[in-house]
Design a protein around this motif. Structure first.
Motif, PDB file in Angstrom:
ATOM      1  N   ASP A 223       0.808  -1.234  -0.169  1.00  0.00           N
ATOM      2  CA  ASP A 223       0.026  -0.097  -0.088  1.00  0.00           C
ATOM      3  C   ASP A 223       0.758   1.152   0.076  1.00  0.00           C
ATOM      4  N   ARG A 224       2.155   1.255   0.346  1.00  0.00           N
ATOM      5  CA  ARG A 224       3.088   2.381   0.267  1.00  0.00           C
ATOM      6  C   ARG A 224       3.012   3.053  -1.079  1.00  0.00           C
ATOM      7  N   VAL A 225       2.703   2.130  -2.128  1.00  0.00           N
ATOM      8  CA  VAL A 225       2.844   2.678  -3.479  1.00  0.00           C
ATOM      9  C   VAL A 225       1.696   3.797  -3.701  1.00  0.00           C
ATOM     10  N   LEU A 226       0.650   3.526  -2.830  1.00  0.00           N
ATOM     11  CA  LEU A 226      -0.565   4.666  -2.926  1.00  0.00           C
ATOM     12  C   LEU A 226      -0.266   5.688  -2.018  1.00  0.00           C
ATOM     13  N   ARG A 227       0.518   5.473  -1.019  1.00  0.00           N
ATOM     14  CA  ARG A 227       0.785   6.405  -0.078  1.00  0.00           C
ATOM     15  C   ARG A 227       2.033   7.382  -0.369  1.00  0.00           C
ATOM     16  N   TYR A 228       2.427   7.339  -1.584  1.00  0.00           N
ATOM     17  CA  TYR A 228       4.104   7.842  -2.107  1.00  0.00           C
ATOM     18  C   TYR A 228       4.016   9.235  -1.779  1.00  0.00           C
ATOM     19  N   HIS A 229       3.122  10.152  -1.443  1.00  0.00           N
ATOM     20  CA  HIS A 229       3.266  11.473  -1.173  1.00  0.00           C
ATOM     21  C   HIS A 229       3.419  11.561   0.269  1.00  0.00           C
ATOM     22  N   GLU A 230       3.435  10.488   1.146  1.00  0.00           N
ATOM     23  CA  GLU A 230       3.522  10.713   2.614  1.00  0.00           C
ATOM     24  C   GLU A 230       4.990  10.376   2.762  1.00  0.00           C
ATOM     25  N   LEU A 231       5.678   9.765   1.948  1.00  0.00           N
ATOM     26  CA  LEU A 231       6.849   9.083   2.473  1.00  0.00           C
ATOM     27  C   LEU A 231       8.096  10.333   2.005  1.00  0.00           C
ATOM     28  N   GLU A 232       9.146   9.927   3.031  1.00  0.00           N
ATOM     29  CA  GLU A 232      10.472  10.553   2.480  1.00  0.00           C
ATOM     30  C   GLU A 232      11.574   9.672   2.079  1.00  0.00           C
ATOM     31  N   SER A 233      12.239  10.205   1.036  1.00  0.00           N
ATOM     32  CA  SER A 233      13.474   9.214   0.485  1.00  0.00           C
ATOM     33  C   SER A 233      14.418  10.339  -0.074  1.00  0.00           C
ATOM     34  N   THR A 234      15.713   9.712  -0.319  1.00  0.00           N
ATOM     35  CA  THR A 234      16.805  10.304  -0.741  1.00  0.00           C
ATOM     36  C   THR A 234      16.369  10.470  -2.485  1.00  0.00           C
ATOM     37  N   THR A 235      15.325   9.881  -2.924  1.00  0.00           N
ATOM     38  CA  THR A 235      15.308   9.826  -4.264  1.00  0.00           C
ATOM     39  C   THR A 235      14.037  11.179  -4.726  1.00  0.00           C
ATOM     40  N   ARG A 236      13.538  11.610  -3.696  1.00  0.00           N
ATOM     41  CA  ARG A 236      12.516  12.691  -3.691  1.00  0.00           C
ATOM     42  C   ARG A 236      12.934  14.027  -3.816  1.00  0.00           C
ATOM     43  N   ASP A 237      14.186  14.376  -3.932  1.00  0.00           N
ATOM     44  CA  ASP A 237      14.985  15.579  -4.118  1.00  0.00           C
ATOM     45  C   ASP A 237      14.728  16.268  -5.354  1.00  0.00           C
ATOM     46  N   PHE A 238      13.652  17.090  -5.565  1.00  0.00           N
ATOM     47  CA  PHE A 238      13.448  18.053  -6.826  1.00  0.00           C
ATOM     48  C   PHE A 238      13.998  19.130  -7.148  1.00  0.00           C
ATOM     49  N   THR A 239      14.968  19.632  -6.187  1.00  0.00           N
ATOM     50  CA  THR A 239      15.817  20.897  -6.476  1.00  0.00           C
ATOM     51  C   THR A 239      16.492  20.906  -7.802  1.00  0.00           C
ATOM     52  N   ALA A 240      16.948  19.557  -8.208  1.00  0.00           N
ATOM     53  CA  ALA A 240      17.561  19.471  -9.386  1.00  0.00           C
ATOM     54  C   ALA A 240      16.637  19.338 -10.566  1.00  0.00           C
ATOM     55  N   MET A 241      15.422  19.278 -10.481  1.00  0.00           N
ATOM     56  CA  MET A 241      14.370  18.806 -11.336  1.00  0.00           C
ATOM     57  C   MET A 241      12.913  19.387 -10.844  1.00  0.00           C
ATOM     58  N   PRO A 242      12.809  20.735 -10.544  1.00  0.00           N
ATOM     59  CA  PRO A 242      11.602  21.418 -10.132  1.00  0.00           C
ATOM     60  C   PRO A 242      10.798  21.561 -11.033  1.00  0.00           C
ATOM     61  N   VAL A 243      10.821  20.862 -12.155  1.00  0.00           N
ATOM     62  CA  VAL A 243       9.545  21.071 -13.300  1.00  0.00           C
ATOM     63  C   VAL A 243       8.661  19.820 -12.854  1.00  0.00           C
ATOM     64  N   SER A 244       9.307  18.786 -12.154  1.00  0.00           N
ATOM     65  CA  SER A 244       8.568  17.573 -11.759  1.00  0.00           C
ATOM     66  C   SER A 244       8.283  17.388 -10.144  1.00  0.00           C
ATOM     67  N   ALA A 245       8.133  18.813  -9.679  1.00  0.00           N
ATOM     68  CA  ALA A 245       7.956  18.843  -8.136  1.00  0.00           C
ATOM     69  C   ALA A 245       6.447  18.184  -7.772  1.00  0.00           C
ATOM     70  N   ASP A 246       5.510  18.487  -8.661  1.00  0.00           N
ATOM     71  CA  ASP A 246       4.337  18.100  -8.338  1.00  0.00           C
ATOM     72  C   ASP A 246       3.955  16.489  -8.287  1.00  0.00           C
ATOM     73  N   ALA A 247       5.186  15.666  -8.741  1.00  0.00           N
ATOM     74  CA  ALA A 247       5.122  14.288  -8.796  1.00  0.00           C
ATOM     75  C   ALA A 247       4.994  13.695  -7.263  1.00  0.00           C
ATOM     76  N   VAL A 248       5.319  14.586  -6.214  1.00  0.00           N
ATOM     77  CA  VAL A 248       5.536  14.183  -4.722  1.00  0.00           C
ATOM     78  C   VAL A 248       4.261  14.523  -4.171  1.00  0.00           C
TER      79      VAL A 248
END
Length: 290
Positions: A223-248
């Motif tokens: 179920d964590r697949v559906l709760r992706y926006h609640e999780l933290e990870s080193t793979t979620r840093d969008f400072t290098a790719m801000p155009v995709s920030a809404d993906a989290v």
């Protein structure tokens, strides 16, 4: 050894010469490709939320000679680490295997994944050198893709701040991109490792869609697949790719059928002339009367 001399020219990815080296990896990695602005960033974050899959930001190492600085910036590895891998890898595929394995091990996950829209152009290479790989093609209504491509990117991240841009691309170029990228992916239909996900189904039926994906990948549902926006990870840093920030952010339907708001009658006619047949083929229209 300098990274620029670590990979001999004969092993560099070149679609014209098809000289990639001879190494064949047995890894069952996940490779994601599509036309840009099709929802692949959202998809990869959801997939990355599964405890078995490590799917970070796009590396582009399937589509070009590895760029050490890009890998350092996007994945938080050291330049020395990348240079060492480049210097000691047999060829491009061997480097990909070792680099992606390292990222997965860092996340304590067994299966690596890579997301980059141009991966779609290298499906033959991927299946030749990674015969156990699974390729996932994200497909989206071309009319919505074109509307998004036209204004992409809207901003960039520089020196710690977001800078807005005023991008406006010719619609003909955007339509051509959608057709070419999508056709490249569709050419792989029928191959055992190929799978398609429609963006519209992903956002309207996320659980049903992602359960099928996880099943295709041979793993148990989580179920964590559906709760992706609640999780933290080193793979979620969008400072290098801000155009995709809404993906989290939580799933939104606001981008569905945006063409109805954004396309003029002239835009619609140009699209019908250049890509109406593909839109019908994919089931997004029954004819050109829309």
């Amino acid at each position: 050894m300098p990274a620029t001399s670590a990979v001999p020219p004969a092993t560099r990815l070149d679609p014209k010469t098809d000289q990639y080296g001879s190494y064949v990896s047995q890894d069952a990695g996940i490779v994601i490709g599509c036309c840009s602005r099709s929802g692949s960033s959202l998809f990869r974050v959801m997939l990355d939320s599964h405890p078995k899959f490590a799917v970070g930001q796009g590396s582009r190492i399937f589509v070009e000679t590895p760029d050490p600085q890009r890998l350092v910036n996007n994945f938080g590895v050291t330049r020395e680490y990348v240079d060492e891998l480049l210097a000691t890898s047999q060829d491009q595929a061997h480097f990909i295997e070792r680099f992606m394995r390292g990222l997965a091990q860092r996340e304590d996950k067994p299966i690596w994944g890579d997301k980059a829209p141009p991966n779609i152009y290298y499906i033959p290479y991927i299946f030749e050198h990674f015969p156990n790989a699974r390729f996932i093609h994200i497909i989206r209504d071309g009319r919505d893709v074109v509307c998004s491509l036209r204004t992409h990117p809207k901003f960039k991240y520089e020196n710690g701040r977001t800078i807005e841009l005023n991008t406006w691309k010719p619609i003909e170029n955007c339509i051509t991109s959608w057709v070419n990228y999508t056709r490249k992916g569709l050419a792989a239909r029928g191959q055992a490792g190929y799978y398609e996900v429609h963006y519209e189904e992903l956002v309207q039926q996320p659980e049903q869609t992602m359960r099928k994906v996880v099943e295709f990948l041979g793993e148990e549902w989580d179920d964590r697949v559906l709760r992706y926006h609640e999780l933290e990870s080193t793979t979620r840093d969008f400072t290098a790719m801000p155009v995709s920030a809404d993906a989290v952010e939580p799933i939104s339907h606001k981008a569905l059928a945006r063409w109805q708001r954004d396309m003029t009658d002239e835009d619609k006619q140009i699209f019908k002339d250049k890509a109406g047949d593909l839109l019908i083929e994919l089931g997004y229209a029954t004819d050109n009367d829309w």
